[in-house]
Scaffold this active site. Structure first.
Site, mmCIF file in Angstrom:
data_model
loop_
_atom_site.group_PDB
_atom_site.id
_atom_site.type_symbol
_atom_site.label_atom_id
_atom_site.label_comp_id
_atom_site.label_asym_id
_atom_site.label_seq_id
_atom_site.Cartn_x
_atom_site.Cartn_y
_atom_site.Cartn_z
ATOM 1 N N LYS A 105 0.856 -1.186 0.000
ATOM 2 C CA LYS A 105 0.000 0.000 0.000
ATOM 3 C C LYS A 105 0.894 1.238 0.000
ATOM 4 O O LYS A 105 1.773 1.389 0.866
ATOM 5 C CB LYS A 105 -0.863 -0.002 1.257
ATOM 6 C CG LYS A 105 -2.341 0.128 0.994
ATOM 7 C CD LYS A 105 -3.077 -0.021 2.295
ATOM 8 C CE LYS A 105 -4.516 0.357 2.127
ATOM 9 N NZ LYS A 105 -5.202 0.384 3.419
HETATM 10 C C1 E4P Z 1 -8.474 1.107 3.234
HETATM 11 O O1 E4P Z 1 -7.647 0.375 2.726
HETATM 12 C C2 E4P Z 1 -8.332 1.755 4.541
HETATM 13 O O2 E4P Z 1 -7.670 0.865 5.409
HETATM 14 C C3 E4P Z 1 -9.631 2.065 5.203
HETATM 15 O O3 E4P Z 1 -10.724 1.686 4.406
HETATM 16 C C4 E4P Z 1 -9.724 3.431 5.794
HETATM 17 O O4 E4P Z 1 -10.994 3.575 6.367
HETATM 18 P P1 E4P Z 1 -11.330 4.714 7.447
HETATM 19 O O5 E4P Z 1 -11.643 5.968 6.705
HETATM 20 O O6 E4P Z 1 -12.546 4.176 8.149
HETATM 21 O O7 E4P Z 1 -10.146 4.838 8.333
#
Ligand code: E4P
Length: 212
Positions: free
Chosen positions: A81
Site C-alpha cells: 500500500k
Molecule cells: C483502506 O484500505 C483503509 O484501510 C480504510 O478503508 C480506511 O478507512 P477509514 O476511513 O474508516 O479509516
C-alpha cells in the site's frame, strides 16, 4: 464483486476467512494490535489465500521502495500500500517494473486514480467514507474512476475503501467496483435484516405447534 476485510485483527480475519477474498490493513489499524507489523502480516497471509495489503510508512520514493521490497518478502500475497503522492507514484512505477503489486491508498479524486493507473498500480483505494465525511460524494468519485478506467482499458482494480455502512457496499456493487474492503462490524450487518429475525422467530414458534 470481491469482498475484503479492512482490519489487522487476526481474530476478526479468522472469523470471516470463509467469506472474504483478501485483507487491507493500514498503520492505524496495525497500531491497535500492539504486535510487530511483519508478524501480523505473516499471520494474516497464513489465514487468507488472497491479496493482503501492507502499507509503507516512508515519505520519499527510495525508502518506500526499500520498505516495499522487504514487505513483499513476507508472502507472495502481500500487496504494498502506497499513499497517493508524487513520491508514492514514483515508487509504484519502480515496484510495478519489478513485478511487485501495489495498492494506491488515500485516493480522493478521479484524477488521483488516473495517475495511480498510469503509474502501474495493481489496485486503487478511493476512501468513500472520508469523502462523504467532508460533504463530498464518495460514490460519485468511484463512478468517475470506473468510467475512466473502462474508457482507457486500465487493468488497475478499484477497491472501495473507508466503507462506513451497508449502503456503501450495495452502491459499490451496483457501480461494478472490483472490490469493497469492509470493517468486520459492517460485514456482519450485511447478513442482517429485521424481517429475517422476525421470520425466523415466527417459524420456530409455529413449529412448536407441529405434533412431534
Ligand atoms: C483502506 O484500505 C483503509 O484501510 C480504510 O478503508 C480506511 O478507512 P477509514 O476511513 O474508516 O479509516
Amino acid at each position: 464483486m470481491k469482498l475484503y476485510i479492512d482490519t489487522a485483527n487476526v481474530a476478526d480475519i479468522r472469523e470471516m476467512a470463509w467469506l472474504i477474498d483478501g485483507v487491507t490493513t493500514n498503520p492505524s489499524l496495525v497500531s491497535r494490535e500492539k504486535r510487530p507489523f511483519a508478524e501480523i502480516i505473516a499471520e494474516i497471509c497464513g489465514i487468507v489465500d488472497g491479496p493482503v495489503s501492507a502499507e509503507v510508512t516512508a515519505i520519499d520514493a527510495p525508502e518506500m521502495v526499500a520498505q516495499a521490497r522487504e514487505l513483499s518478502k513476507i508472502d507472495k500475497n502481500v500487496v504494498i500500500k502506497i499513499p497517493m503522492t508524487i513520491a508514492g507514484m514514483q515508487a509504484v512505477k519502480t515496484l510495478s517494473g519489478e513485478g511487485i503489486r501495489t495498492n494506491v491508498t488515500l485516493a480522493f479524486s478521479a484524477n488521483q486514480a488516473l495517475l495511480a493507473a498510469k503509474s502501474g498500480a495493481s489496485f486503487v483505494s478511493p476512501f468513500v467514507g472520508r469523502i462523504d465525511d467532508v460533504g463530498g460524494d464518495g460514490m460519485g468519485v468511484v463512478a468517475e474512476i470506473l468510467d475512466i478506467y473502462q474508457t482507457y482499458g486500465f487493468s488497475t482494480e478499484v477497491i472501495v475503501a473507508s466503507v462506513r455502512h451497508p449502503r456503501h457496499v450495495i452502491e459499490a456493487a451496483l457501480l461494478g467496483a472490483d472490490i469493497a474492503t469492509v470493517p468486520n462490524d459492517v460485514l456482519k450487518k450485511l447478513f442482517c435484516h429485521p424481517l429475517t429475525d422476525i421470520g425466523v422467530e415466527r417459524f420456530l414458534k409455529d413449529w412448536e405447534g407441529v405434533p412431534k
